[in-house]
Design an enzyme around this catalytic site. Sequence first.
Site, short mmCIF file in Angstrom:
data_model
loop_
_atom_site.label_atom_id
_atom_site.label_comp_id
_atom_site.label_asym_id
_atom_site.label_seq_id
_atom_site.Cartn_x
_atom_site.Cartn_y
_atom_site.Cartn_z
CB THR A 157 -11.91 45.18 77.31
OG1 THR A 157 -11.22 46.38 77.70
CG2 THR A 157 -12.59 44.58 78.53
CD GLU A 184 -0.99 48.11 80.92
OE1 GLU A 184 -1.99 48.84 80.98
OE2 GLU A 184 -0.03 48.21 81.70
CE LYS A 205 -0.28 37.91 68.22
NZ LYS A 205 -0.32 38.62 66.93
CB CYS A 235 -4.94 52.34 75.29
SG CYS A 235 -3.23 52.63 75.74
N GLY A 271 -4.19 44.95 74.50
CA GLY A 271 -5.14 44.89 73.40
C GLY A 271 -6.53 45.20 73.90
P1 TAP Z 1 -6.79 42.98 69.94
O1 TAP Z 1 -7.63 42.62 68.78
O2 TAP Z 1 -7.24 42.59 71.29
O3 TAP Z 1 -5.34 42.35 69.62
C1 TAP Z 1 -4.25 42.55 70.46
C2 TAP Z 1 -3.25 41.42 70.24
O4 TAP Z 1 -3.82 40.19 70.69
C3 TAP Z 1 -2.86 41.20 68.78
O5 TAP Z 1 -1.50 40.84 68.72
C4 TAP Z 1 -3.76 40.04 68.40
O6 TAP Z 1 -3.31 39.29 67.30
C5 TAP Z 1 -3.74 39.22 69.67
N1 TAP Z 1 -4.86 38.27 69.80
C6 TAP Z 1 -6.08 38.33 69.22
N2 TAP Z 1 -6.82 37.26 69.58
C7 TAP Z 1 -6.05 36.51 70.39
C8 TAP Z 1 -6.24 35.27 71.08
N3 TAP Z 1 -7.38 34.60 71.02
N4 TAP Z 1 -5.23 34.79 71.85
C9 TAP Z 1 -4.09 35.45 71.95
N5 TAP Z 1 -3.81 36.62 71.31
C10 TAP Z 1 -4.79 37.14 70.55
O7 TAP Z 1 -6.53 44.53 70.02
P2 TAP Z 1 -6.09 45.52 68.86
O8 TAP Z 1 -7.28 45.78 68.01
O9 TAP Z 1 -4.83 45.05 68.23
O10 TAP Z 1 -5.72 46.84 69.72
C11 TAP Z 1 -6.67 47.77 70.06
C12 TAP Z 1 -7.08 47.64 71.51
O11 TAP Z 1 -5.92 47.58 72.35
C13 TAP Z 1 -7.87 48.83 72.01
O12 TAP Z 1 -8.95 48.40 72.81
C14 TAP Z 1 -6.87 49.60 72.87
O13 TAP Z 1 -7.41 50.40 73.86
C15 TAP Z 1 -6.07 48.50 73.44
N6 TAP Z 1 -4.76 49.00 73.85
C16 TAP Z 1 -4.50 49.13 75.18
C17 TAP Z 1 -3.29 49.64 75.60
C18 TAP Z 1 -3.00 49.75 77.05
S1 TAP Z 1 -1.48 50.03 77.44
N7 TAP Z 1 -3.94 49.64 77.97
C19 TAP Z 1 -2.35 50.05 74.66
C20 TAP Z 1 -2.65 49.92 73.32
C21 TAP Z 1 -3.87 49.38 72.92
P3 TAP Z 1 -3.81 39.63 65.79
O14 TAP Z 1 -2.80 40.50 65.27
O15 TAP Z 1 -3.91 38.34 65.08
O16 TAP Z 1 -5.16 40.28 65.90
#
Ligand code: TAP
Length: 453
Positions: A209, A229, A154, A263, A207
């Site tokens: 935390t 992650e 996804k 991240c 995504g």
């Molecule tokens: P999130 O809002 O957590 O979204 C990540 C993914 O999870 C998206 O595909 C999102 O779908 C999905 N999601 C949201 N709610 C969900 C639920 N209830 N059940 C299952 N899936 C769900 O993060 P983001 O804003 O996209 O990314 C930014 C964050 O990711 C930052 O904190 C960053 O540090 C972290 N990140 C970490 C890493 C590593 S490798 N540690 C790498 C990149 C990013 P939607 O598209 O619908 O929101």
Amino acid sequence: MSTYTVINPATEQPVSQITLTDAGQTDAAIERAVKAQELWRNVAPGDRARLLRRFAAEVDAHIDDLAELEIAGSGHPAGQARWEAGHVRDVLEYYSAAPERMSGKQIPVPGGLDVTFAEPLGVVGLIVPWNFPMPILSWGMAPALAAGCAVVAKPAAMTPLTAIRIGELALEAGLPTGVFQVLPGKGSVVGQRLVDHPAVRKIVFTGSTEVGQQIMAGCARHIKRVTLELGGKSANIVFADADIERAAATAPYAVFDNAGQDCCARSRILVQASVLEQFMELLEPAVKGVKVGDPKADSTEMGPLISAAHRAHVASYVPEDAPVAFRGSAPDGPGYWYPPTVLAPVGADAPAYTEEIFGPVVTVTPFADEAEAIAMANDTPYGLSGSIWTGNVGRAIRVARGVETGNLSVNSHSSVRYWTPFGGFKQSGLGRELGPDAVDAFTEVKNVFIASE
Ligand code: TAP
């Protein structure tokens, strides 16, 4: 049938309209994956390896197309987008070596023979964020497929284009239907269904935390395997005995890469007090020199932020009275632009110092000695990345061992290398991706005793 319009973050113009997968379609995809996995796990290891190499070759043949999609759909600069597509190819090639090396053990036991098998887990659900749609997809996809798992991925709702294309390339490479499926849709619908469906045996989530906590709780209901992650707030530690010119010249790229939506962004620069002034003098031209602009241009180093809402969030860390030491430039007009910004001095309780900003904003803070540098680096709930700059090998080792973080570089601003394990300490995550052992995370050890008497 609901749809989502992908917006070009550099122009604010629509790029493409995507039909969102609903819960019923997600269930149907999971059921297809279950059937496909039964076939895939029995494909001879050499043939599975060959198919992964063909998949890598298909990606290689479409680097420019994939890059164009990422430029338009995510605003990534052209050079970076091409690198990301090449990274998918490299990760697939790296893990194509795995199927033929998945050997078990023979263990001496009385009365017979004991052997172990590395059995594929089954169907894996892969939930990808919007910041690096291609690389992060590949980190879960490639080792899971190599292990003999089927993958249902996804992508983030905002950035589905490259994942959809990579799914098509998998089929064009000859992967059996259902082995790798991409379902564009919402986290609350598709992601939630992947977590809740009992036939999905593992979730690989990257995504925030906050959402990671919900995923972990959901997986607990099924004792479902999970890799997380999550976020980061990493330190770039510069000691007085370092090559200060190099540390300052590279510091912008350790935090402003992908417009800080990384991240691994080292968004807290900690500098030994005796060289703070010299460091700041060298950092200023480096920050002002970052080329921010049209992602289509080959010379561009930094593009826009992903959305207007995210830009407003980033800007909230730099209020009117923020201590802006200096900042780079950003285009005017349409696009979610935000200039590289350096804040100093900041208090240890300032949100810009303590929270993950996920944008091109960095703080600079002095420290007195090694012990204080380690304490400051560790004063965060996160522990994902970090850099240490010093000319003293002993100090490099001591500080690297002292900082509670999963991925460190010494005298380098690099972060992710697909040959080495990647993942976080503390609230930055659970489990490791990449590196030679990543395939193990997609298998269970089965132990079989064969009586000889
Ligand atoms: P999130 O809002 O957590 O979204 C990540 C993914 O999870 C998206 O595909 C999102 O779908 C999905 N999601 C949201 N709610 C969900 C639920 N209830 N059940 C299952 N899936 C769900 O993060 P983001 O804003 O996209 O990314 C930014 C964050 O990711 C930052 O904190 C960053 O540090 C972290 N990140 C970490 C890493 C590593 S490798 N540690 C790498 C990149 C990013 P939607 O598209 O619908 O929101």
